[in-house]
Design a protein around this motif. Structure first.
Motif, PDB file in Angstrom:
ATOM      1  N   ASN A   1       0.814  -1.222   0.000  1.00 41.34           N
ATOM      2  CA  ASN A   1       0.000   0.000   0.000  1.00 41.34           C
ATOM      3  C   ASN A   1       0.845   1.269   0.000  1.00 41.34           C
ATOM      4  OD1 ASN A   1      -2.505  -1.309  -0.034  1.00 41.34           O
ATOM      5  ND2 ASN A   1      -2.519  -1.529   2.195  1.00 41.34           N
ATOM      6  N   ASN A   2       2.108   1.156   0.386  1.00 45.29           N
ATOM      7  CA  ASN A   2       2.990   2.327   0.401  1.00 45.29           C
ATOM      8  C   ASN A   2       4.030   2.299  -0.705  1.00 45.29           C
ATOM      9  OD1 ASN A   2       2.300   3.856   3.070  1.00 45.29           O
ATOM     10  ND2 ASN A   2       2.382   1.709   3.669  1.00 45.29           N
ATOM     11  N   SER A   3       3.889   1.384  -1.624  1.00 48.32           N
ATOM     12  CA  SER A   3       4.827   1.286  -2.743  1.00 48.32           C
ATOM     13  C   SER A   3       4.550   2.380  -3.770  1.00 48.32           C
ATOM     14  CB  SER A   3       4.705  -0.085  -3.417  1.00 48.32           C
ATOM     15  OG  SER A   3       5.391  -0.108  -4.647  1.00 48.32           O
TER      16      SER A   3
ATOM     17  N   HIS B   1       0.870   3.336  -5.883  1.00 44.59           N
ATOM     18  CA  HIS B   1       0.269   4.669  -6.045  1.00 44.59           C
ATOM     19  C   HIS B   1       0.144   5.031  -7.521  1.00 44.59           C
ATOM     20  CE1 HIS B   1       0.238   5.429  -1.798  1.00 44.59           C
ATOM     21  NE2 HIS B   1       1.552   5.319  -1.684  1.00 44.59           N
TER      22      HIS B   1
ATOM     23  N   GLU C   1      -3.866   9.626  -4.844  1.00 44.41           N
ATOM     24  CA  GLU C   1      -2.885   8.780  -5.534  1.00 44.41           C
ATOM     25  C   GLU C   1      -2.024   9.606  -6.502  1.00 44.41           C
ATOM     26  OE1 GLU C   1      -2.390   5.901  -4.564  1.00 44.41           O
ATOM     27  OE2 GLU C   1      -4.219   5.514  -3.419  1.00 44.41           O
TER      28      GLU C   1
ATOM     29  N   TRP D   1       0.517  11.408  -4.364  1.00 42.07           N
ATOM     30  CA  TRP D   1       1.578  10.492  -3.954  1.00 42.07           C
ATOM     31  C   TRP D   1       2.537  10.199  -5.104  1.00 42.07           C
ATOM     32  CZ3 TRP D   1       3.615   8.910   0.380  1.00 42.07           C
ATOM     33  CH2 TRP D   1       2.877   8.915   1.555  1.00 42.07           C
TER      34      TRP D   1
ATOM     35  N   TRP E   1       6.449  11.058  -5.103  1.00 39.82           N
ATOM     36  CA  TRP E   1       7.505  10.071  -5.321  1.00 39.82           C
ATOM     37  C   TRP E   1       8.420  10.493  -6.470  1.00 39.82           C
ATOM     38  CZ3 TRP E   1       9.389   6.561  -2.313  1.00 39.82           C
ATOM     39  CH2 TRP E   1       8.587   5.916  -1.362  1.00 39.82           C
TER      40      TRP E   1
END
Length: 282
Positions: free
Chosen positions: A233-235, A239, A256, A259, A263
Motif C-alpha cells: 500500500n505504500n509502494s 500509487h 494517488e 503520492w 515520489w
C-alpha cells in the motif's frame, strides 16, 4: 621572376593571415547554447539510435503485448471471473509495469556510451552538464509513449473500454511518463557506477521485479496478508498504478496522483544530484 612571384605570394599569405586573425579577434563568439537546446539535441541523438537500431523497439512492443495476453487469459478467469472483466483492472497495471521495466535501458545506454569513451567528448563541450543525461531520458520518453500506445491498442482489441475516454487515457499516460522520467534517474546512476551493461541489467532487474510484482498491478492488496499490505500500500508503483487506473476509469484519484508526483519529485531530488556527481567524477 620566380623570386618576385614567391615574395608576392608570401606577402599575400601574410596579409590573409593577419586579416583572418583580425576577423577572429573582432568577431563575436557564437552564444553558448541553452540548457533546453542541448538537452533536445541529446534527446534527438537518442531517437536516432533507435532509428538505426530498430530492434530496440522490441521491448516496447512485443514484451508488453506478451504480458497483457498472458496475464489476461491465464489468470483472468481465476481472479475476476472472466478475461473480459479482468482486463478492465489489469491493463492499466500492466501498462505501468511494462513502462517501468523498460526504464532500466536508460542506464544500459549510459553504460555503453561510457565504455565507448563518448562521454569524454561530452564533458569537453561547453554545454550544460546535465544535458547529456536529460537527453537520454527525453529520448526514452518516446519509447515509453510507444509502449503505452501499443498496449492501449491491443487492449482495445481485447475488449478494454476506458470510461475516462480520450482525456482520461492521455492524463494517465502523461502521469506515467512523468514518473518514469524521474524513476529513470536511478538507472543512470547505476549506469555510471557499474562496470558493464550486464551488471546494470542484473541490478536493475533485482530492483524492478520485486517492486512491480509487490504492488496492486495484478490484484487488490486486500487479498494479501496484513504484513505484506503495509509494504504494497505504500509502494510508489501501487500509487502510480492506482492513479493511472483511476484516471483511465474516469475518476480523479487526487490522493494517488499527489503520492505519485511526490515520489517522482523525491526520486529526482535524490538521484539527480547523485547521478551528476558521479558523471562529473567519472
Amino acid at each position: 621572376m620566380s623570386t618576385a612571384t614567391s615574395t608576392e605570394s608570401q606577402e599575400l599569405s601574410a596579409v590573409s593571415t593577419e586579416s583572418l586573425a583580425a576577423l577572429l579577434v573582432t568577431k563575436e563568439r557564437p552564444p553558448r547554447p541553452s540548457a533546453l537546446s542541448t538537452s533536445l539535441t541529446f534527446g534527438w541523438r537518442a531517437i536516432l539510435k533507435i532509428k538505426h537500431v530498430p530492434e530496440q523497439l522490441f521491448d516496447v512492443t512485443a514484451f508488453p503485448i506478451m504480458n497483457l495476453l498472458m496475464f489476461t487469459y491465464l489468470f483472468g478467469g481465476a481472479l475476476a471471473g472472466s478475461p473480459s472483466d479482468y482486463i478492465q483492472f489489469v491493463l492499466p497495471g500492466i501498462l505501468v509495469m511494462s513502462v517501468v521495466m523498460i526504464t532500466m535501458y536508460t542506464g544500459i545506454s549510459v553504460n555503453v556510451d561510457i565504455e565507448k569513451g563518448v562521454f569524454d567528448r561530452f564533458r569537453s563541450l561547453p554545454i550544460w552538464r546535465p544535458s547529456a543525461m536529460v537527453g537520454y531520458l527525453l529520448g526514452d520518453a518516446l519509447r515509453y509513449t510507444i509502449a503505452s500506445v501499443v498496449m492501449l491498442v491491443v487492449g482495445l482489441l481485447l475488449g478494454y473500454r476506458p470510461d475516462g475516454g480520450f482525456g482520461g487515457v492521455v492524463a494517465g499516460i502523461v502521469l506515467l511518463l512523468v514518473f518514469s522520467f524521474a524513476f529513470s534517474w536511478i538507472w543512470t546512476m547505476f549506469g555510471l557506477m557499474l562496470r558493464t551493461e550486464k551488471s546494470v541489467m542484473s541490478v536493475s532487474m533485482m530492483v524492478i521485479f520485486p517492486l512491480t510484482f509487490l504492488s496492486n498491478v495484478f490484484v487488490d492488496p486486500k487479498t494479501m496478508p496484513g504484513w505484506l499490505q503495509v509494504f504494497v500500500n505504500n509502494s510508489p508503483i501501487t500509487h502510480l498504478a492506482s492513479a493511472v487506473r483511476g484516471l483511465m476509469a474516469g475518476d480523479w484519484p487526487g490522493v494517488e496522483i499527489a503520492w505519485t508526483l511526490g515520489w517522482a519529485g523525491l526520486l529526482l531530488l535524490v538521484f539527480g544530484p547523485v547521478t551528476m556527481r558521479l558523471y562529473n567524477r567519472k
